[in-house]
Design a protein around this motif. Structure first.
Motif: not given
Length: 231
Positions: A8-11, A50-58
């Motif tokens: 979930a973090m790196s794919a 992940m909360l801080a760096h995930e770029p996609e809204h969904l």
């Protein structure tokens, strides 16, 4: 579980990251109590990253749901003592997506373990009030949902006074949701206000004139408001 969170973090694919977050949520709920302290710490660090760096809204939404599911177990048990401070800092971020995701997690936590957060109610009210006056509409709507979930837990006179302070902002943001067609958010807010009238009327006593006008406007706005909201 950790392998799923790592995916979930790196794919590279957002769809795979979101799917991995959904699957990890199911596994973590079942396996959290069986994890050792080292694995729990690793999971906490990965999720905060992940909360801080995930770029996609969904994907962020799925990660917020994953964090909330684990936090329901970990926070009452004292196994994620830094989460509230992390969320507080995220709610003050310059990036609106960070503010939204913090409020989403706060909303889930106040809905499910609100009594555990009672020592933090005053701070949460300040966060939600700030969120409902945010320049970004998604932040305002996330704060509205969080405020609605918090109100159900208010019991003492001091707590109810804090809740009453949020009422004008709740009405204002709900009105905006109706005007821009966010019917689901508006319906949830109207239902919350209706329940508050029945169960916690003291919160609304100081705002009756504004509340009555709001309800009349909603019931009469046939051209802009879905039937479910008007009723």
């Amino acid at each position: 579980t950790i392998l799923l969170i790592d995916r979930a973090m790196s794919a590279p694919s957002p769809q795979i990251r979101q799917l991995a977050a959904v699957l990890a949520r199911r596994k973590c709920i079942r396996h959290w109590d069986m994890m050792g302290d080292e694995d729990r710490g690793r999971v906490r660090s990965m999720l905060e990253h992940m909360l801080a760096h995930e770029p996609e809204h969904l994907v962020r939404r799925s990660i917020a749901e994953l964090v909330s599911s684990i936090a329901k177990l970990a926070v009452p048990a004292g196994q994620w003592t830094g989460l509230l401070q992390f969320l507080l800092e995220a709610s003050e971020s310059d990036k609106s997506e960070h503010r939204v995701v913090a409020l989403m997690v706060f909303s889930c936590l106040t809905d499910s373990i609100g009594s555990q957060l009672r020592p933090h109610f005053q701070q949460l009210v300040r966060i939600f009030l700030r969120g409902m006056s945010d320049a970004a509409a998604p932040v305002r709507m996330a704060a509205l949902a969080a405020a609605g979930n918090l109100i159900q837990w208010l019991e003492s006179g001091q707590e109810k006074a804090m809740g009453a302070e949020m009422v004008p902002s709740v009405l204002q943001v709900t009105q905006h949701c109706i005007e821009v067609g966010e019917e689901e958010t508006a319906l949830q807010a109207v239902e919350m206000l209706t329940e508050t009238i029945d169960s916690n009327f003291e919160l609304l006593e100081g705002h009756l004139a504004t509340l009555v006008k709001f309800m009349l406007d909603v019931s009469c706005a046939k051209d802009r408001v879905e039937v479910a909201v008007r009723e």
